[in-house]
Motif scaffolding. Structure first.
Motif, PDB file in Angstrom:
ATOM      1  N   ALA A 275      12.570  -1.431  -5.852  1.00  0.00           N
ATOM      2  CA  ALA A 275      11.859  -2.647  -6.214  1.00  0.00           C
ATOM      3  C   ALA A 275      12.709  -3.875  -5.870  1.00  0.00           C
ATOM      4  N   GLY A 276      12.070  -4.865  -5.280  1.00  0.00           N
ATOM      5  CA  GLY A 276      12.775  -6.095  -4.960  1.00  0.00           C
ATOM      6  C   GLY A 276      13.519  -6.071  -3.648  1.00  0.00           C
ATOM      7  N   GLU A 277      13.463  -4.964  -2.933  1.00  0.00           N
ATOM      8  CA  GLU A 277      14.145  -4.894  -1.640  1.00  0.00           C
ATOM      9  C   GLU A 277      13.505  -5.889  -0.669  1.00  0.00           C
ATOM     10  N   VAL A 278      14.331  -6.647   0.038  1.00  0.00           N
ATOM     11  CA  VAL A 278      13.836  -7.714   0.884  1.00  0.00           C
ATOM     12  C   VAL A 278      13.538  -7.195   2.282  1.00  0.00           C
ATOM     13  N   LEU A 279      12.455  -7.681   2.871  1.00  0.00           N
ATOM     14  CA  LEU A 279      12.112  -7.336   4.240  1.00  0.00           C
ATOM     15  C   LEU A 279      12.693  -8.344   5.210  1.00  0.00           C
ATOM     16  N   GLY A 280      13.349  -7.878   6.254  1.00  0.00           N
ATOM     17  CA  GLY A 280      13.804  -8.765   7.321  1.00  0.00           C
ATOM     18  C   GLY A 280      14.964  -9.627   6.950  1.00  0.00           C
TER      19      GLY A 280
ATOM     20  N   TRP B 150       9.294   2.524  10.728  1.00  0.00           N
ATOM     21  CA  TRP B 150       9.808   1.723   9.608  1.00  0.00           C
ATOM     22  C   TRP B 150       9.453   2.432   8.315  1.00  0.00           C
ATOM     23  N   LYS B 151      10.434   2.625   7.464  1.00  0.00           N
ATOM     24  CA  LYS B 151      10.217   3.248   6.164  1.00  0.00           C
ATOM     25  C   LYS B 151      10.091   2.164   5.100  1.00  0.00           C
TER      26      LYS B 151
ATOM     27  N   GLU C  84       0.818  -1.214   0.000  1.00  0.00           N
ATOM     28  CA  GLU C  84       0.000   0.000   0.000  1.00  0.00           C
ATOM     29  C   GLU C  84       0.854   1.268   0.000  1.00  0.00           C
ATOM     30  N   ASN C  85       2.173   1.097  -0.146  1.00  0.00           N
ATOM     31  CA  ASN C  85       3.104   2.231  -0.110  1.00  0.00           C
ATOM     32  C   ASN C  85       2.989   3.017   1.198  1.00  0.00           C
ATOM     33  N   ARG C  86       2.883   2.271   2.288  1.00  0.00           N
ATOM     34  CA  ARG C  86       2.773   2.875   3.614  1.00  0.00           C
ATOM     35  C   ARG C  86       4.004   2.569   4.451  1.00  0.00           C
ATOM     36  N   ASP C  87       4.364   3.520   5.314  1.00  0.00           N
ATOM     37  CA  ASP C  87       5.348   3.259   6.351  1.00  0.00           C
ATOM     38  C   ASP C  87       4.634   2.586   7.524  1.00  0.00           C
TER      39      ASP C  87
ATOM     40  N   PHE D 129      14.122  -5.606  11.264  1.00  0.00           N
ATOM     41  CA  PHE D 129      13.328  -5.309  10.070  1.00  0.00           C
ATOM     42  C   PHE D 129      13.538  -3.884   9.574  1.00  0.00           C
ATOM     43  N   GLY D 130      14.385  -3.137  10.253  1.00  0.00           N
ATOM     44  CA  GLY D 130      14.658  -1.776   9.822  1.00  0.00           C
ATOM     45  C   GLY D 130      13.916  -0.704  10.586  1.00  0.00           C
TER      46      GLY D 130
END
Length: 224
Positions: free
Chosen positions: A219-224, A213-214, A173-176, A192-193
């Protein structure tokens, strides 16, 4: 085998038990103090679990995103071992300035709960959030209201599953995302940043940390 799914209202009693057991050593001591325990209609542990279950159901009916991790047993049954509940911009009442709901004035409260302590806790959260994020607060973000893991099921990656899934949905959702961490949870969220925004403060007598968290910008950036 651990799997993650959306919660249903039928899950609330188990979520209430996990919430009670997760926060017993910290906030529960403040909300259900020793001097009020003799007021319990049944026993304090039961009242707290029932209150948390009722609050969870009310929040779900208000549109809060709620997820559970279940352990699928050999007989095919499910055992809930963790949960997370998120407030999203879509779950907020329309056309009003966002405020954290004063749950001491909404929910039916058990006599063993310190209502003044609950109101102070809610007010403190409002103040700390505004200091960290400004007057708009987390109204345009995914806000992790509560995350709980069965104390007997720790070190299985349950909390990580819940955080990761929530952040994936926020990113779509393009949300922080925003949360207030206990000392126990702060390390998990930092992996997780999440970064601390604002000063440490006390809820009751427990240190807490506002964390932001930002969402990934690449694109393709991995979470955690």
């Amino acid at each position: 085998m651990l799997t993650l799914r959306e919660a249903t209202l039928a899950d609330s009693p188990r979520i209430g038990v996990i919430g009670r057991d997760s926060f017993g050593p910290t906030l529960s001591r403040v909300l259900f103090p020793a001097n009020l325990q003799n007021r319990a209609r049944t026993d304090v542990a039961t009242e707290e679990a029932e209150w948390r279950a009722s609050r969870n159901s009310r929040r779900m009916k208000d549109g809060k995103k709620t997820f559970v991790v279940v352990d699928k047993l050999e007989d095919g049954s499910e055992h809930i071992v963790g949960f997370a509940q998120w407030e999203t911009p879509e779950s907020l009442p329309a056309n009003i300035e966002h405020k954290t709901a004063n749950e001491a004035d909404i929910d039916v409260l058990p006599p063993s709960l310190d209502q003044d302590a609950l109101r102070r806790l809610v007010k403190d959260l409002e103040v700390v959030t505004e200091r960290a994020l400004g007057k708009e607060g987390h109204s345009q973000m995914w806000y992790l209201m509560i995350l709980g893991v069965d104390p007997d099921q720790k070190r299985r990656g349950i909390g990580k599953m819940l955080v990761k899934y929530g952040l994936e949905q926020a990113a779509k959702e393009n949300r922080d995302a925003f949360l207030v961490a206990t000392p126990e949870g702060k390390y998990l969220y930092s992996t997780f940043g999440f970064e601390q925004v604002g000063d440490e403060y006390l809820l009751g007598d427990v240190p807490h940390y506002p964390m932001l968290w930002k969402r990934p910008r690449e694109a393709g950036e991995v979470l955690g």
